[in-house]
Design a protein around this motif. Structure first.
Motif, PDB file in Angstrom:
ATOM      1  N   SER A 135       0.808  -1.224   0.000  1.00  0.00           N
ATOM      2  CA  SER A 135       0.000   0.000   0.000  1.00  0.00           C
ATOM      3  C   SER A 135       0.839   1.271   0.000  1.00  0.00           C
ATOM      4  O   SER A 135       0.442   2.283  -0.592  1.00  0.00           O
ATOM      5  CB  SER A 135      -0.951   0.005   1.199  1.00  0.00           C
ATOM      6  OG  SER A 135      -0.239   0.070   2.427  1.00  0.00           O
ATOM      7  N   PHE A 136       2.006   1.254   0.646  1.00  0.00           N
ATOM      8  CA  PHE A 136       2.842   2.458   0.693  1.00  0.00           C
ATOM      9  C   PHE A 136       3.368   2.787  -0.701  1.00  0.00           C
ATOM     10  O   PHE A 136       3.304   3.934  -1.153  1.00  0.00           O
ATOM     11  CB  PHE A 136       3.996   2.238   1.673  1.00  0.00           C
ATOM     12  CG  PHE A 136       4.821   3.466   1.941  1.00  0.00           C
ATOM     13  CD1 PHE A 136       4.350   4.471   2.757  1.00  0.00           C
ATOM     14  CD2 PHE A 136       6.081   3.602   1.380  1.00  0.00           C
ATOM     15  CE1 PHE A 136       5.114   5.609   3.015  1.00  0.00           C
ATOM     16  CE2 PHE A 136       6.863   4.726   1.629  1.00  0.00           C
ATOM     17  CZ  PHE A 136       6.366   5.734   2.451  1.00  0.00           C
ATOM     18  N   ARG A 138       2.089   1.818  -3.512  1.00  0.00           N
ATOM     19  CA  ARG A 138       0.974   2.150  -4.397  1.00  0.00           C
ATOM     20  C   ARG A 138       0.464   3.575  -4.184  1.00  0.00           C
ATOM     21  O   ARG A 138      -0.142   4.160  -5.090  1.00  0.00           O
ATOM     22  CB  ARG A 138      -0.150   1.129  -4.232  1.00  0.00           C
ATOM     23  CG  ARG A 138       0.193  -0.207  -4.879  1.00  0.00           C
ATOM     24  CD  ARG A 138      -0.974  -1.152  -4.961  1.00  0.00           C
ATOM     25  NE  ARG A 138      -0.659  -2.285  -5.822  1.00  0.00           N
ATOM     26  CZ  ARG A 138      -1.550  -3.201  -6.190  1.00  0.00           C
ATOM     27  NH1 ARG A 138      -2.806  -3.111  -5.774  1.00  0.00           N
ATOM     28  NH2 ARG A 138      -1.187  -4.200  -6.977  1.00  0.00           N
ATOM     29  N   LEU A 139       0.698   4.135  -3.007  1.00  0.00           N
ATOM     30  CA  LEU A 139       0.405   5.556  -2.824  1.00  0.00           C
ATOM     31  C   LEU A 139       1.244   6.391  -3.787  1.00  0.00           C
ATOM     32  O   LEU A 139       0.761   7.358  -4.384  1.00  0.00           O
ATOM     33  CB  LEU A 139       0.697   5.981  -1.384  1.00  0.00           C
ATOM     34  CG  LEU A 139      -0.284   5.546  -0.299  1.00  0.00           C
ATOM     35  CD1 LEU A 139       0.245   5.957   1.066  1.00  0.00           C
ATOM     36  CD2 LEU A 139      -1.665   6.142  -0.540  1.00  0.00           C
ATOM     37  N   ARG A 142      -0.203   6.011  -7.345  1.00  0.00           N
ATOM     38  CA  ARG A 142      -1.478   6.719  -7.513  1.00  0.00           C
ATOM     39  C   ARG A 142      -1.282   8.229  -7.625  1.00  0.00           C
ATOM     40  O   ARG A 142      -2.040   8.921  -8.315  1.00  0.00           O
ATOM     41  CB  ARG A 142      -2.407   6.407  -6.339  1.00  0.00           C
ATOM     42  CG  ARG A 142      -3.841   6.888  -6.558  1.00  0.00           C
ATOM     43  CD  ARG A 142      -4.764   6.494  -5.416  1.00  0.00           C
ATOM     44  NE  ARG A 142      -4.814   5.073  -5.159  1.00  0.00           N
ATOM     45  CZ  ARG A 142      -5.509   4.197  -5.868  1.00  0.00           C
ATOM     46  NH1 ARG A 142      -6.204   4.607  -6.919  1.00  0.00           N
ATOM     47  NH2 ARG A 142      -5.513   2.910  -5.540  1.00  0.00           N
ATOM     48  N   HIS A 143      -0.258   8.751  -6.963  1.00  0.00           N
ATOM     49  CA  HIS A 143      -0.025  10.198  -6.960  1.00  0.00           C
ATOM     50  C   HIS A 143       1.023  10.640  -7.981  1.00  0.00           C
ATOM     51  O   HIS A 143       1.470  11.792  -7.957  1.00  0.00           O
ATOM     52  CB  HIS A 143       0.396  10.650  -5.561  1.00  0.00           C
ATOM     53  CG  HIS A 143      -0.709  10.594  -4.552  1.00  0.00           C
ATOM     54  ND1 HIS A 143      -1.129   9.419  -3.981  1.00  0.00           N
ATOM     55  CD2 HIS A 143      -1.491  11.573  -4.018  1.00  0.00           C
ATOM     56  CE1 HIS A 143      -2.116   9.671  -3.127  1.00  0.00           C
ATOM     57  NE2 HIS A 143      -2.357  10.962  -3.134  1.00  0.00           N
ATOM     58  N   ALA A 183       3.845  10.333   3.866  1.00  0.00           N
ATOM     59  CA  ALA A 183       2.481   9.826   4.017  1.00  0.00           C
ATOM     60  C   ALA A 183       2.040  10.014   5.462  1.00  0.00           C
ATOM     61  O   ALA A 183       2.810   9.776   6.395  1.00  0.00           O
ATOM     62  CB  ALA A 183       2.413   8.355   3.627  1.00  0.00           C
ATOM     63  N   TYR A 185      -0.722   9.106   8.473  1.00  0.00           N
ATOM     64  CA  TYR A 185      -1.679   8.086   8.910  1.00  0.00           C
ATOM     65  C   TYR A 185      -2.239   8.439  10.283  1.00  0.00           C
ATOM     66  O   TYR A 185      -1.509   8.924  11.158  1.00  0.00           O
ATOM     67  CB  TYR A 185      -1.004   6.714   9.017  1.00  0.00           C
ATOM     68  CG  TYR A 185      -0.454   6.162   7.730  1.00  0.00           C
ATOM     69  CD1 TYR A 185      -1.161   5.216   6.997  1.00  0.00           C
ATOM     70  CD2 TYR A 185       0.786   6.575   7.254  1.00  0.00           C
ATOM     71  CE1 TYR A 185      -0.645   4.690   5.816  1.00  0.00           C
ATOM     72  CE2 TYR A 185       1.309   6.061   6.079  1.00  0.00           C
ATOM     73  CZ  TYR A 185       0.591   5.116   5.362  1.00  0.00           C
ATOM     74  OH  TYR A 185       1.112   4.609   4.198  1.00  0.00           O
ATOM     75  N   PHE A 195      -4.700   5.641   6.367  1.00  0.00           N
ATOM     76  CA  PHE A 195      -4.058   6.682   5.561  1.00  0.00           C
ATOM     77  C   PHE A 195      -4.958   7.908   5.474  1.00  0.00           C
ATOM     78  O   PHE A 195      -6.156   7.800   5.224  1.00  0.00           O
ATOM     79  CB  PHE A 195      -3.763   6.157   4.158  1.00  0.00           C
ATOM     80  CG  PHE A 195      -3.325   7.235   3.198  1.00  0.00           C
ATOM     81  CD1 PHE A 195      -2.072   7.810   3.308  1.00  0.00           C
ATOM     82  CD2 PHE A 195      -4.182   7.690   2.204  1.00  0.00           C
ATOM     83  CE1 PHE A 195      -1.671   8.818   2.443  1.00  0.00           C
ATOM     84  CE2 PHE A 195      -3.794   8.688   1.327  1.00  0.00           C
ATOM     85  CZ  PHE A 195      -2.534   9.256   1.444  1.00  0.00           C
ATOM     86  N   LEU A 198      -1.222  12.670   1.646  1.00  0.00           N
ATOM     87  CA  LEU A 198       0.143  12.614   1.142  1.00  0.00           C
ATOM     88  C   LEU A 198       0.679  14.033   1.022  1.00  0.00           C
ATOM     89  O   LEU A 198      -0.002  14.916   0.491  1.00  0.00           O
ATOM     90  CB  LEU A 198       0.184  11.930  -0.229  1.00  0.00           C
ATOM     91  CG  LEU A 198       1.497  11.233  -0.580  1.00  0.00           C
ATOM     92  CD1 LEU A 198       1.617   9.944   0.225  1.00  0.00           C
ATOM     93  CD2 LEU A 198       1.552  10.905  -2.069  1.00  0.00           C
ATOM     94  N   VAL A 253      -4.827  12.474  -9.372  1.00  0.00           N
ATOM     95  CA  VAL A 253      -4.469  11.128  -8.926  1.00  0.00           C
ATOM     96  C   VAL A 253      -5.004  10.144  -9.961  1.00  0.00           C
ATOM     97  O   VAL A 253      -5.685  10.537 -10.909  1.00  0.00           O
ATOM     98  CB  VAL A 253      -5.059  10.797  -7.536  1.00  0.00           C
ATOM     99  CG1 VAL A 253      -4.475  11.701  -6.458  1.00  0.00           C
ATOM    100  CG2 VAL A 253      -6.584  10.909  -7.558  1.00  0.00           C
TER     101      VAL A 253
END
Length: 551
Positions: A135-136, A138-139, A142-143, A183, A185, A195, A198, A253
């Protein structure tokens, strides 16, 4: 903390399964309210807890291993998230206590590991109770912050972590050294981090300093390369107050693809409206990636969302790797691309059908191509009249050899006749050493052509990021000397780029008027190559506000 007098490992380290226990290498520390100090042994893949009043080791435990799937693991110019890492050691770098029981680690890796995320451990058992998995990273994807060139190494490279409470809510801040972000959280439930946001940083963020009493977070970035315009810096973020506030980042995004992974993107160097679709734009990737893709952008959402990707193909239907620096969606279907070449002869217009397959290639005239170096086409647009007569316009970024100093060419290609003609455009001047001025986009706005003119400077040195217009010629240019079209300043984009108080991006490269009548612009993040990686996607207002009442 070290070894016994005879060179043997301390029993507490050996029994904990610490790697190479005779050579512990402390990396980072954090202290909780019970005066317990947690110290990471990164290369040893472990954590040691020390009781500060006595100085004794209270506990030691190995950080263990993790397998992560659905990530990009090859540096091949493609954001391919079908890779995996199997049973790699976490090798934690920074550590932070969430409370007196749970602690978090940033698993950068150094010697034989690194799992591209962060973990939460229960200090009582030494076991991980939560892990970021893919997930980290993939952040970052995505950005638009994924550094594909680091895919074969440590990926997002989480290095820094800090824990602090703001307005009664505990937050974890995790810094990505290679992808240039922090990131955020909510760790109110330490075993289930959520999350929240960002934060874009400059290159190599390592130091994270929460200042809760003032609602601030300070981030220091270490990388400094003056020649590339990348400078070490400190960024200061303020906690938003009240409800309904929208963060200034991100402006764009990506949504998930059909496999459930975020659509990979970056290096957005062009924009085009989608005919008949008021809230749809197209953009295209450039040579930063091995395969060219056209991306669909939904501007009805905030932030804007990349919803689809279309692979560009050559005439034989194979994936193509064009250095696309301009895109125009044709009302009759398909697209024009402006392709920049490594040499003058490599510059060309490429017409695609709606499936992205190359149907026509239009080279530059040999005499013009001979006067160009590595900087050529930057932007393409077109008009089609009621009779179906199509005229394509393309901008050259820099002067061609033999042309007047400070004058670049705007090319007019008559599709029916198959002929080029050329107008001139006079650039602003610059007195900064190593700087130059050039064009980076062209689009039709009613009876005018709008262009982006910019310098090569970023950060506090940036000076020229502007939109100018010229009257749209009604016929081919006369032969002979270039006829220079008078220009008018429509909008200075520099204040918009600086409105967030962040790093001012160099490459303002995309501009279009959407079907909703609004003017959109975007910066090219160069896929993080000598750039911070932040993509600024701007809604500059209505066409009437930006360009006035004409057209």
């Amino acid at each position: 903390m070290g070894v016994l007098a005879d060179g043997r490992a301390l029993p507490v380290l050996a029994e904990a399964g610490i790697a190479e226990p005779t050579d512990p290498e402390p990396e980072y520390v954090s202290i909780n309210s019970r005066n317990q100090l947690a110290v990471t042994l990164q290369e040893n893949n472990g954590v040691v807890l020390i009781d500060l009043p006595t100085g004794r080791i209270a506990k030691a435990f190995g950080a263990g291993t993790a397998s992560v799937r659905g990530i990009d693991t090859e540096s091949d110019g493609r954001i391919d998230q079908r890779g995996s890492i199997e049973d790699l050691r976490r090798e934690p770098d920074a550590v932070g206590w969430i409370d007196d029981r749970y602690l978090a680690t940033a698993n950068e890796g150094d010697w034989r590991g690194g799992t591209r995320g962060w973990s939460v451990f229960d200090s009582r058992t030494g076991k991980p109770v939560w892990d970021a998995g893919n997930s980290f990273e993939r952040l970052a994807v995505r950005h638009g912050l994924h550094d594909e060139g680091r895919s074969g190494k440590k990926g997002a490279e989480p290095e820094g972590i800090a824990i602090a409470e703001y307005d009664g809510v505990p937050y974890a801040f995790v810094g990505s050294e290679s992808d240039n972000f922090v990131a955020v959280y909510d760790v109110s439930r330490p075993t289930r981090p959520v999350f929240r946001q960002l934060l874009p940083a400059t290159n190599g963020p390592e130091g994270l300093l929460p200042i809760p009493s003032r609602g601030l977070l300070a981030v220091s970035s270490e990388e400094d390369d003056a020649e590339a315009g990348v400078r070490a810096s400190v960024s200061l973020f303020r906690m938003g107050r009240g409800t309904g506030q929208t963060p200034s980042f991100p402006g764009i995004v990506s949504a998930d693809d059909d496999r459930g992974a975020p659509i990979g993107w970056g290096a957005l160097g062009a924009l085009s409206a989608a005919p008949g679709k008021p809230h749809r734009l197209y953009t295209v990737t450039d040579a930063a990636y091995s395969t060219t893709r056209i991306l669909t952008v939904d501007t009805a959402r905030r932030p804007a969302v990349i919803t689809r990707e279309l692979t560009v193909k050559d005439a034989d239907g194979r994936p193509a790797g064009y250095d696309a620096e301009g895109i125009h969606a044709r009302p009759q279907g398909g697209f024009w691309l402006a392709v920049e070449g490594g040499t003058g002869a490599g510059n060309k217009l490429v017409r695609l059908d709606a499936r992205g397959v190359t149907r026509q290639v239009v080279p530059l005239p040999a005499d013009v191509a001979a006067g160009l170096g590595k900087q050529g086409f930057e932007g393409v647009t077109a008009t089609t009249d009621r009779r179906g007569h199509e005229v394509v316009w393309a901008a050259l970024q820099r002067e061609a050899a033999g042309d007047p100093a400070g004058v670049v060419r705007l090319g007019r290609y008559d599709v029916t006749a198959g002929t080029w003609s050329w107008y001139g455009y006079r650039l602003e001047s610059t007195g900064t050493a190593g700087d130059w001025m050039g064009l980076s986009e062209i689009t039709v706005v009613g009876d005018r052509l709008a262009v982006i003119e910019r310098d090569k400077l970023n950060g506090p040195a940036a000076r020229v990021k502007r939109i100018y217009t010229v009257d749209l010629p009604k016929s081919a240019a006369p032969s002979g000397a270039l006829r220079i079209l008078p220009k008018r300043l429509a909008h200075d984009v520099l204040p918009d780029l600086r409105a967030t108080n962040g790093w001012t991006q160099e490459k303002l490269e995309g501009l279009t008027v959407g079907g909703d009548g609004r003017v959109y612009a975007v910066t090219d993040n160069d896929a993080l190559d000598d750039a911070t990686g932040e993509t600024v996607f701007l809604d500059l207002g209505t066409a009437r506000q930006v360009f006035g009442r004409r057209g």
